[in-house]
Motif scaffolding. Sequence first.
Motif, mmCIF file in Angstrom:
data_model
loop_
_atom_site.group_PDB
_atom_site.id
_atom_site.type_symbol
_atom_site.label_atom_id
_atom_site.label_comp_id
_atom_site.label_asym_id
_atom_site.label_seq_id
_atom_site.Cartn_x
_atom_site.Cartn_y
_atom_site.Cartn_z
ATOM 1 N N ALA A 33 0.882 -1.110 0.022
ATOM 2 C CA ALA A 33 -0.012 0.032 -0.109
ATOM 3 C C ALA A 33 0.796 1.371 0.116
ATOM 4 C CB ALA A 33 -0.957 -0.122 1.206
ATOM 5 N N GLU A 43 -3.201 7.203 -5.910
ATOM 6 C CA GLU A 43 -3.853 6.278 -6.687
ATOM 7 C C GLU A 43 -3.252 6.433 -7.896
ATOM 8 O OE1 GLU A 43 -7.641 8.499 -6.898
ATOM 9 O OE2 GLU A 43 -8.575 7.784 -4.912
ATOM 10 N N ALA A 46 -0.181 3.837 -6.977
ATOM 11 C CA ALA A 46 -0.609 2.480 -6.596
ATOM 12 C C ALA A 46 -1.167 1.562 -7.932
ATOM 13 C CB ALA A 46 -1.979 2.687 -5.525
ATOM 14 N N SER A 47 -1.603 2.488 -8.867
ATOM 15 C CA SER A 47 -2.121 1.899 -10.071
ATOM 16 C C SER A 47 -1.062 1.297 -11.046
ATOM 17 C CB SER A 47 -3.064 2.511 -10.917
ATOM 18 O OG SER A 47 -3.224 2.135 -12.113
ATOM 19 N N ARG A 52 -2.382 -0.901 -3.162
ATOM 20 C CA ARG A 52 -3.445 -0.176 -2.807
ATOM 21 C C ARG A 52 -3.106 1.083 -2.353
ATOM 22 N NH1 ARG A 52 -5.581 -2.547 2.226
ATOM 23 N NH2 ARG A 52 -3.485 -3.558 2.518
ATOM 24 N N LEU A 54 -4.357 4.226 -0.231
ATOM 25 C CA LEU A 54 -5.108 4.334 1.275
ATOM 26 C C LEU A 54 -4.688 5.593 1.597
ATOM 27 C CD1 LEU A 54 -4.025 1.156 3.117
ATOM 28 C CD2 LEU A 54 -6.090 1.521 1.688
#
Length: 362
Positions: A33, A43, A46-47, A52, A54
């Motif tokens: 994460a 985001e 993370a992608s 993830r 958070l």
Amino acid sequence: MVAKVKVGIIGVGNIAPAYVRGCNQFEILELVACADIDMARAENFASENGIRALSIDDLLADEDIRIVINLTIPAVHAEVTLKIINAGKNAYSEKPLGLTREQGKSILEAADAKGVLIGCAPDTFLGGGIQTCRKLIDDGAIGRPVAATAFLAGHGPESWHPNPIFFYQFGGGPLFDMGPYYITALVNLMGGVKRVTSSAQKSFTERIAKNGDALKVEVNTHVAGVLDFESGAVATMITSFDVWQHALPRIEIYGSEGSISVPDPNTFIGPVKLWTTENPEWTEVPLTHSDQVGRGIGVADMAYALNSGRKHRASGALAFHVLDVMQTLEESSAQEKHLYLESPVARPPALPIGLAEGQLDA
């Protein structure tokens, strides 16, 4: 099979991809994460990395995450690290540990009270280049180390960095920006520092960024110091943003029987060169340890420590000693006298030779 340790990252700026690559090299780590004050940026990161995104609070509340890597800006390192500790997580911070000795002490005290581990960059001293130098010294290749030189000299980051202002604000400057690499390498090779002396100056009150903006300089931009080690060795160190060009070595270690040319301490690679009384010419030495590791090896070493109970190498105690050296260098110049350190530290254990790729315990 190695018991995996789940890891989260707070702060997904420029250095974060290097940590992803470095952590992914070690089978003991599972990066799961990330978080950032900019949720959209988290985001996207993370992608890109299959993890993830958070909120910071949710990441710290995740019971499965055991280590949190703090990659925020230096000005908030201490604040974020304390938040990680107070959540009961083991914390690994980018350098420096904090901006003041008091911040560093508060981090170590909080970690001790919570029973968690503290780690801190740089972990470049665990790379093949400097570990090879360490083995040469430990094996007596140059006899007893008696002196060293260390030089970081350039003309500042304003000519290339997109946002260089923080380099010239409190907590910046060549000493706090690059000094941790050099001082950590020296401590790894020669042990703890007991006393320092320095002269420091702010050579220019204003710098011009590449976009033409004027940058107010609040910190010393040239620091010349002498470090006296517990072992009796003496090092001369210069960190400067005021040098257009030079032909100085990065680090050299001088012993009773020879000398070692140490590679760039901001890398994990060589070359390592050796000169001895038995072979009186500079000769490149084959690396005894892997140079294929990267940022994150210190996190992996911490994970092994969590699983086995042994000590980790890029420790909070080492980082605090480095912070103490840097602050004391600044204070020595201001007070115009020798000053003694408040943070005795032992050399971190050398890495074993012959480790398999992706492992740190034999």
